[in-house]
Design a protein around this motif. Structure first.
Motif, mmCIF file in Angstrom:
data_model
loop_
_atom_site.group_PDB
_atom_site.id
_atom_site.type_symbol
_atom_site.label_atom_id
_atom_site.label_comp_id
_atom_site.label_asym_id
_atom_site.label_seq_id
_atom_site.Cartn_x
_atom_site.Cartn_y
_atom_site.Cartn_z
ATOM 1 N N VAL A 6 -3.482 20.799 2.744
ATOM 2 C CA VAL A 6 -3.105 19.409 3.016
ATOM 3 C C VAL A 6 -4.361 18.553 3.057
ATOM 4 C CG1 VAL A 6 -1.987 17.828 4.625
ATOM 5 C CG2 VAL A 6 -1.078 20.142 4.308
ATOM 6 N N LEU A 225 3.452 18.077 -2.228
ATOM 7 C CA LEU A 225 2.159 17.437 -1.961
ATOM 8 C C LEU A 225 1.554 16.833 -3.222
ATOM 9 C CD1 LEU A 225 0.431 19.978 0.440
ATOM 10 C CD2 LEU A 225 1.393 17.745 1.017
ATOM 11 N N ASP A 244 1.644 8.744 -2.855
ATOM 12 C CA ASP A 244 0.743 9.765 -3.402
ATOM 13 C C ASP A 244 -0.361 9.074 -4.208
ATOM 14 O OD1 ASP A 244 -0.466 11.802 -4.868
ATOM 15 O OD2 ASP A 244 1.354 12.380 -5.941
#
Length: 343
Positions: A6, A225, A244
């Motif tokens: 992350v 992600l 994003d």
């Protein structure tokens, strides 16, 4: 090298949230990650010095930290043992095996260090730990905060991603900053995605090209992600810092001093180039495009401070050497598609 799945900018956004549970989990995660950079460096150095002594044999050891921070924790499953009642234990066990199988079965690499390293993983690390990482010796998985992040064993590409940091550390040892750092992150995404594709038997056209699918909780507006097919579209949620930020083209390259020069952001550019190359070459990504990237990473010509153009040029030359002129053209066009023209 301090590599976690992350990105810090997501954790920093979570640490600014009003919800105390989300905020406190992110703050604890950020605080811990400052402590393991030295052990990671030592571990990767040991991988580079390893020498094979045995024939390839899959060896997995899964430990349980019991929500503490002492590693490796209690051994709860070893190679050949029956499945556990704990889903995280089984996911870690299978993911380590899937990664080992890709590297040996396709590329002939004897584990992460090419010397038969036993693969060790620890689940249930710390409390509400919002990350997963390779510390130079083993995988470590958090359970997530239960509100925005699910358990970090849930995505096999996450496991492939982190173990590939070990492969990179043992081979080209790409410096974890600026463009070489973004290449380091991208290579982990590339092989993480291929671990998933290989385990599922998917072609490049069939794959979802998502990194971390399943990690985000249902309340989050997002699917993963990162997206290699369409960088910048994986999520759009204010709690994660908004949209994003990954670019798909060199014209949108982010110049920053944070996140080691934007390694998690700018990796979208070489990620998308690999996706374009894999689809253009067709079939199973690990057989053609993947072999080009693997040989480029491990062939000895890639410098630790490599830039995007240098890496691109090497992949084009490797494609021609391994697969011929048509493959060279396909890989060159893939890089041109993200704004990097090779000679």
């Amino acid at each position: 090298m301090h590599c976690t799945l992350v990105p810090p900018y997501i954790l920093q956004a979570l640490a600014r949230q009003d919800d105390p549970a989300v905020r406190d989990a992110a703050v604890r995660t950020l605080a811990f990650e400052k402590t393991f950079a030295v052990s990671r460096l030592i571990g990767d150095r040991a991988l580079r010095q390893a020498t094979a002594t045995t024939a390839p044999r899959l060896q997995r050891l899964i430990h349980d930290a019991l929500n503490g921070e002492d590693l490796p924790g209690e051994l709860v499953r070893r190679e050949g043992a029956p499945a556990s009642a704990d889903v995280a234990v089984n996911e870690a066990y299978e993911g380590l095996g899937d990664t080992w199988e890709l590297y040996l079965g396709v590329y002939g690499r004897n584990s992460i260090d090419d010397a038969g390293l036993a693969l060790s993983g620890t689940v249930h690390f710390s409390e509400q730990y919002d990350n997963a990482y390779w510390d130079g010796e083993q995988m470590v998985f958090g359970d997530g905060d239960g509100m925005l992040f699910n358990r970090f064993t849930i995505s096999v590409d996450v496991i492939g991603h982190e173990l590939t940091h070990g492969v990179t550390g043992a081979t080209a040892d790409l410096a974890y900053k600026n463009q070489s750092g973004a290449l380091n992150e991208s290579i982990s995404d590339v092989f993480g995605s291929m671990v998933k594709q290989y385990s599922l038997g998917q072609t490049a056209e069939e794959a979802d090209w998502l990194i971390g699918a399943g990690l985000l909780a249902e309340s989050v507006n997002g699917v993963a992600l990162r997206s290699m097919r369409a960088p910048g579209t994986a999520y759009d949620d204010e709690r994660l810092g908004g949209k994003d930020p990954q670019p798909a083209h060199i014209r949108d390259y982010l110049r920053t001093t944070s996140d080691n020069g934007g390694v998690h952001t700018n990796s979208g550019i070489p990620n998308h180039a690999f996706y374009l190359a894999a689809v253009a070459l067709g079939g199973n990504a690990w057989e053609r495009a993947g072999r080009v990237w693997f040989e480029t990473l491990t062939g000895g010509e890639l410098r630790s401070d490599a830039t995007f153009p240098q890496f691109a040029q090497l992949t084009v030359a490797t494609a021609e050497r391994l697969l011929g002129t048509e493959a060279r053209k396909a890989v060159a066009e893939a890089w041109a598609g993200v704004g990097l023209v090779t000679s």
